[in-house]
Design a protein around this motif. Sequence first.
Motif, mmCIF file in Angstrom:
data_model
loop_
_atom_site.group_PDB
_atom_site.id
_atom_site.type_symbol
_atom_site.label_atom_id
_atom_site.label_comp_id
_atom_site.label_asym_id
_atom_site.label_seq_id
_atom_site.Cartn_x
_atom_site.Cartn_y
_atom_site.Cartn_z
ATOM 1 N N TYR A 128 -10.520 -45.327 37.325
ATOM 2 C CA TYR A 128 -10.622 -46.335 36.270
ATOM 3 C C TYR A 128 -11.467 -47.490 36.802
ATOM 4 C CZ TYR A 128 -6.676 -43.756 34.320
ATOM 5 O OH TYR A 128 -5.844 -42.759 33.828
ATOM 6 N N LEU A 129 -12.596 -47.727 36.150
ATOM 7 C CA LEU A 129 -13.578 -48.701 36.634
ATOM 8 C C LEU A 129 -13.782 -49.798 35.601
ATOM 9 C CD1 LEU A 129 -15.900 -49.579 38.567
ATOM 10 C CD2 LEU A 129 -17.386 -47.978 37.311
ATOM 11 N N GLY A 130 -13.524 -51.035 35.973
ATOM 12 C CA GLY A 130 -13.776 -52.158 35.079
ATOM 13 C C GLY A 130 -15.218 -52.609 35.206
ATOM 14 N N ILE A 131 -16.006 -52.402 34.152
ATOM 15 C CA ILE A 131 -17.390 -52.888 34.198
ATOM 16 C C ILE A 131 -17.528 -54.216 33.447
ATOM 17 C CG2 ILE A 131 -18.324 -50.558 34.465
ATOM 18 C CD1 ILE A 131 -19.269 -50.713 31.556
ATOM 19 N N GLU A 132 -16.695 -54.446 32.457
ATOM 20 C CA GLU A 132 -16.611 -55.689 31.688
ATOM 21 C C GLU A 132 -17.850 -55.963 30.832
ATOM 22 O OE1 GLU A 132 -13.784 -55.625 32.572
ATOM 23 O OE2 GLU A 132 -13.655 -55.582 34.736
ATOM 24 N N SER A 133 -19.053 -55.891 31.430
ATOM 25 C CA SER A 133 -20.272 -56.205 30.691
ATOM 26 C C SER A 133 -21.461 -55.527 31.347
ATOM 27 C CB SER A 133 -20.505 -57.725 30.669
ATOM 28 O OG SER A 133 -21.716 -58.047 30.009
ATOM 29 N N GLY A 134 -22.512 -55.328 30.570
ATOM 30 C CA GLY A 134 -23.763 -54.834 31.120
ATOM 31 C C GLY A 134 -24.798 -55.933 31.266
ATOM 32 N N VAL A 167 -13.892 -46.199 31.924
ATOM 33 C CA VAL A 167 -14.371 -47.561 32.174
ATOM 34 C C VAL A 167 -13.810 -48.516 31.125
ATOM 35 C CG1 VAL A 167 -16.502 -46.663 33.192
ATOM 36 C CG2 VAL A 167 -16.497 -47.398 30.796
ATOM 37 N N THR A 168 -13.657 -49.772 31.523
ATOM 38 C CA THR A 168 -13.212 -50.797 30.588
ATOM 39 C C THR A 168 -14.301 -51.849 30.417
ATOM 40 O OG1 THR A 168 -12.114 -52.008 32.382
ATOM 41 C CG2 THR A 168 -10.768 -50.519 31.061
ATOM 42 N N VAL A 169 -14.386 -52.360 29.192
ATOM 43 C CA VAL A 169 -15.305 -53.451 28.866
ATOM 44 C C VAL A 169 -14.498 -54.555 28.198
ATOM 45 C CG1 VAL A 169 -17.283 -51.911 28.644
ATOM 46 C CG2 VAL A 169 -15.919 -52.444 26.618
ATOM 47 N N LEU A 170 -15.033 -55.779 28.241
ATOM 48 C CA LEU A 170 -14.322 -56.931 27.701
ATOM 49 C C LEU A 170 -15.046 -57.495 26.492
ATOM 50 C CD1 LEU A 170 -13.088 -59.004 30.787
ATOM 51 C CD2 LEU A 170 -11.696 -57.804 29.097
ATOM 52 N N ASP A 194 -22.456 -42.906 30.732
ATOM 53 C CA ASP A 194 -21.954 -41.778 29.947
ATOM 54 C C ASP A 194 -20.584 -41.315 30.450
ATOM 55 O OD1 ASP A 194 -22.100 -39.997 27.854
ATOM 56 O OD2 ASP A 194 -23.261 -38.492 28.945
ATOM 57 N N PRO A 195 -19.584 -42.225 30.437
ATOM 58 C CA PRO A 195 -18.270 -41.887 30.996
ATOM 59 C C PRO A 195 -17.475 -40.964 30.093
ATOM 60 C CG PRO A 195 -18.200 -44.032 29.968
ATOM 61 C CD PRO A 195 -19.633 -43.578 29.885
ATOM 62 N N ASP A 196 -16.346 -40.504 30.613
ATOM 63 C CA ASP A 196 -15.447 -39.673 29.821
ATOM 64 C C ASP A 196 -14.675 -40.509 28.808
ATOM 65 O OD1 ASP A 196 -15.533 -36.919 31.313
ATOM 66 O OD2 ASP A 196 -15.339 -38.431 32.883
ATOM 67 N N TYR A 197 -14.328 -41.719 29.211
ATOM 68 C CA TYR A 197 -13.540 -42.605 28.350
ATOM 69 C C TYR A 197 -14.043 -44.038 28.491
ATOM 70 C CZ TYR A 197 -10.331 -38.669 29.009
ATOM 71 O OH TYR A 197 -9.784 -37.413 29.105
ATOM 72 N N VAL A 198 -13.988 -44.767 27.376
ATOM 73 C CA VAL A 198 -14.246 -46.207 27.385
ATOM 74 C C VAL A 198 -13.053 -46.892 26.737
ATOM 75 C CG1 VAL A 198 -15.705 -48.101 26.588
ATOM 76 C CG2 VAL A 198 -16.742 -45.898 27.182
ATOM 77 N N GLY A 199 -12.557 -47.939 27.381
ATOM 78 C CA GLY A 199 -11.519 -48.763 26.784
ATOM 79 C C GLY A 199 -12.050 -50.171 26.601
ATOM 80 N N LEU A 245 -14.481 -40.332 24.600
ATOM 81 C CA LEU A 245 -13.746 -41.149 23.640
ATOM 82 C C LEU A 245 -13.952 -42.624 23.937
ATOM 83 C CD1 LEU A 245 -10.382 -39.153 23.588
ATOM 84 C CD2 LEU A 245 -12.101 -39.212 21.777
ATOM 85 N N PHE A 246 -14.119 -43.395 22.876
ATOM 86 C CA PHE A 246 -14.255 -44.849 22.964
ATOM 87 C C PHE A 246 -13.037 -45.435 22.250
ATOM 88 C CE2 PHE A 246 -17.409 -48.409 23.387
ATOM 89 C CZ PHE A 246 -16.617 -49.414 22.861
ATOM 90 N N PHE A 247 -12.206 -46.153 23.018
ATOM 91 C CA PHE A 247 -10.991 -46.741 22.464
ATOM 92 C C PHE A 247 -11.110 -48.256 22.385
ATOM 93 C CE2 PHE A 247 -9.542 -42.897 24.706
ATOM 94 C CZ PHE A 247 -8.773 -42.281 23.726
ATOM 95 N N ALA A 248 -10.614 -48.822 21.299
ATOM 96 C CA ALA A 248 -10.414 -50.267 21.216
ATOM 97 C C ALA A 248 -9.040 -50.483 20.586
ATOM 98 C CB ALA A 248 -11.514 -50.935 20.401
ATOM 99 N N ASN A 249 -8.052 -49.813 21.155
ATOM 100 C CA ASN A 249 -6.693 -49.870 20.602
ATOM 101 C C ASN A 249 -5.698 -50.490 21.574
ATOM 102 O OD1 ASN A 249 -6.654 -47.804 22.450
ATOM 103 N ND2 ASN A 249 -5.881 -46.233 21.056
ATOM 104 N N HIS A 250 -6.208 -51.269 22.524
ATOM 105 C CA HIS A 250 -5.358 -51.978 23.479
ATOM 106 C C HIS A 250 -4.553 -53.056 22.741
ATOM 107 C CE1 HIS A 250 -4.539 -54.890 26.807
ATOM 108 N NE2 HIS A 250 -4.324 -53.772 27.470
ATOM 109 N N ALA A 251 -3.452 -53.486 23.354
ATOM 110 C CA ALA A 251 -2.604 -54.502 22.729
ATOM 111 C C ALA A 251 -3.335 -55.819 22.492
ATOM 112 C CB ALA A 251 -1.375 -54.741 23.602
ATOM 113 N N SER A 252 -4.437 -56.036 23.193
ATOM 114 C CA SER A 252 -5.189 -57.283 23.026
ATOM 115 C C SER A 252 -6.133 -57.254 21.830
ATOM 116 C CB SER A 252 -6.013 -57.561 24.295
ATOM 117 O OG SER A 252 -6.978 -56.527 24.504
ATOM 118 N N ASN A 253 -6.394 -56.078 21.277
ATOM 119 C CA ASN A 253 -7.414 -55.945 20.241
ATOM 120 C C ASN A 253 -6.900 -56.324 18.848
ATOM 121 O OD1 ASN A 253 -8.405 -53.119 22.090
ATOM 122 N ND2 ASN A 253 -9.622 -54.966 21.901
#
Length: 292
Positions: A128-134, A167-170, A194-199, A245-253
Amino acid sequence: MPEYEGVVIRPPSEADSLILQYTIGCSHNQCIFCPAYKQKRFRVRGLAEMEQDIRGCLPDCAGTRRIFLADGDCLAAPFPDLLALFSLLRTSLPRLQRIGMYANTQNILKRTKEELKQLREAGLGILYLGIESGDDELLGWMKKGVTAAEMAEAGRRVQHAGIKLSVTVLLGIGGADRSQEHARLTGKLLSAIDPDYVGALTTMVVKGTPLYELQRHGRFALPSAFSILSELAEMLEHTDMTRGLFFANHASNYLPVRVRMPAERDKVVAMIREFVREGDASVLKPEGMRRL
C-alpha cells in the motif's frame, strides 16, 4: 494476543487480517497532513519480539490466511530480517496466503528488483503506497520527500516483481487554488503507475499537524465539498488505467464511488459532474459523519 504500541492503522481492505506490528512509527514521518505517527519514534522490532507475538496469537489465529504488518513502512527493515520474518510466519501459520504492508517510495527504491521478487516469493502479496498527488510543487510543499517520477518508478518496480499495488491519493490537498491542477497531474501519475487499486481519501485537517497550523493562520483552505467532487471527476477523467478498481468510498469522502477501470470511468465522471451541477447537499455525507 499480539502486543501493540500506540494506535495501529491498517487499510480498510485488511479488516479481516491478523495485524502484527513489525515497525513502530514511520521512517519518514514528515508529511504535513499526517497525524498517524507523530507521537512515535521509528524503530524495527526484533525477530525475537515478533516470534513472541506470533506464538501468543496461535491458539486463536492458527487458521490465519492474511497478515498485515504495521506500522508505516516495514520495507525499511533490513532485507535479511524481512525474509527471516516471512519464513517464520509461513512456518507458524501454514494456511497463510498473503502478507500485506504499507510502503513508501524511498524504501521501495532502495530494494533491488531481485529483492522485491524474493519478497513476493516469500509471501508478500500486496503493498500500500501513499502517493497523495502527482503535482511536484505540492509534493515538495507537503514534505513527501519524493517526486512524481520517483513514485512512478517505485510503482512500476513493485508490479514488475509480481506484487499487487494499492495506492492512495488525497482529494483537497491542493487547497482551493491548486485543486484542478492537482487533479490532472495526479491522474497523469496514476496512468503512469497503472496500479491494481486506487483509494481516494478526502483531506481532513487534524489538530497537531503542520497542516492544521497552516489552516489556522489562513495559509491553507480546503476546497468546498462540491469543489472536491469536481476535483475527483477531473482526476478520474485524466486517469487512464488499463484495469483495476478506483475507490472513493473511504469514511472521509463526501460521496461513495467505486469505479471499475477503464470500463466504468466515463459513466462515473458524468454522474459526479451531474451531482456538482445540481448542487444538492442532501446527497453528500454530513460533515459530522466523516472520519479519518
